[in-house]
Write an enzyme that holds these catalytic residues in place. Structure first.
Site, PDB file in Angstrom:
ATOM      1  N   ARG A   1       0.175 146.849   6.423  1.00 23.40           N
ATOM      2  CA  ARG A   1      -0.349 147.389   5.163  1.00 23.40           C
ATOM      3  C   ARG A   1      -1.748 147.939   5.370  1.00 23.40           C
ATOM      4  O   ARG A   1      -2.088 149.007   4.850  1.00 23.40           O
ATOM      5  CB  ARG A   1      -0.353 146.323   4.063  1.00 23.40           C
TER       6      ARG A   1
ATOM      7  N   CYS B   1      -8.432 142.508  -0.616  1.00 24.32           N
ATOM      8  CA  CYS B   1      -7.007 142.468  -0.245  1.00 24.32           C
ATOM      9  C   CYS B   1      -6.289 143.498  -1.106  1.00 24.32           C
ATOM     10  O   CYS B   1      -6.824 144.575  -1.334  1.00 24.32           O
ATOM     11  CB  CYS B   1      -6.446 141.054  -0.438  1.00 24.32           C
TER      12      CYS B   1
END
Length: 281
Positions: free
Chosen positions: A178, A234
């Site tokens: 990611r 995040c």
């Protein structure tokens, strides 16, 4: 005490009048699953705090997928859960400590000192044969006074200003694919904030799901300068919080959370996006 307490500590101290155990289990995409799990079985005396109803504000155009809760609303929720300024709070979940760490961070942000995350989580608790119940706790409300620690938090515009600046390191806490922008199962844009390095938050856990000790956490961040300002993010500001704990355990003191994180960053079309790997800052 450090930020992590053992199941043995929780078993010894549960039921004490100045200890509140908070069940923070939550499953992304299944917003009722955590509460249902709590209602079925939990540590005796534990209260339930919901990631999206109690520990986040409603989603808006900006702010990310889990915006920080309104401070007044959060203090009300904490007060109703029996959490006062001197209460010892122990949070647990079944998500590697991510949801529990969110509560840990929020309480620290509100100036609360006595908050900890239980090592390993609820599944390990039950596997160890420790007591559980389905009796719903009815805590006595107490007063919680917030003393907001603004220096723990950075907003999007501050991150913009700090991009590429000497003395600042951005840490992306998501899984490496990611971070690199190879996959993006949740957010509408793949990649990372330019200049960020990658430290997957789950690397702070051992293969058995325990939190790594301070020396092991320090090894994860051995290439980082303790004099630098560290900004952790995040996807939505939740799984960054275990990295905040890990950095504290490793001896870093200048650690801040970009609470909106990647999902907030990409809500501004003018913000740049990077893919691939970055050289360590």
């Amino acid at each position: 005490m450090n930020n992590i307490v053992s199941m043995a500590w929780v078993k010894e101290h549960m039921g004490e009048p100045n200890v509140v155990i908070a069940d923070c289990r939550f499953v992304l995409g299944k917003p009722d699953a955590g509460r249902e799990a709590y209602e079925a079985s939990h540590i005796p005396g534990a209260v339930y705090l919901d990631l999206e109803k109690d520990l986040s504000a409603p989603v808006d155009e900006h702010g990310g997928r889990h915006p920080l809760p309104d401070i007044f609303d959060l203090t009300v929720a904490l007060s109703l859960a029996g959490i006062g300024n001197e209460t010892k709070v122990v949070a647990y979940d079944d998500q590697g400590g991510a949801m529990a760490s969110r509560l840990w961070w929020l309480l620290k942000y509100l100036g609360h000192e006595h908050v900890y995350v239980m090592d390993q989580g609820f599944a390990a608790w039950t596997s160890a044969g420790h007591p559980v119940t389905d009796e719903i706790a009815e805590p006595t409300p107490v007063k919680f006074l917030a003393i907001v620690e603004h220096t723990m938090l950075v907003e999007m515009d501050q991150v913009q200003e700090l991009l590429g600046r000497e003395g600042v390191t951005l840490i992306d806490s998501r899984e490496t694919p990611r971070y690199r922008g190879e996959v993006e199962p949740i957010d509408r844009v793949a990649g990372h904030i330019p200049g960020a390095i990658n430290r997957f938050w789950k690397d702070g856990l051992t293969v058995t799901g325990s939190w790594k000790v301070a020396d092991e956490q320090a090894e994860r961040f051995a290439d980082l300068d303790k004099n630098r300002e560290l900004i952790v993010y995040c996807g939505s500001g939740v799984t960054a919080t275990p990295n905040v704990i890990a950095l504290q355990e490793a001896g870093f003191t200048n650690v801040k959370l970009y609470a909106g994180s990647w999902s907030d960053w990409i809500s501004y079309s003018e913000n740049p996006v990077a893919t691939g790997d970055e050289e360590n800052a």
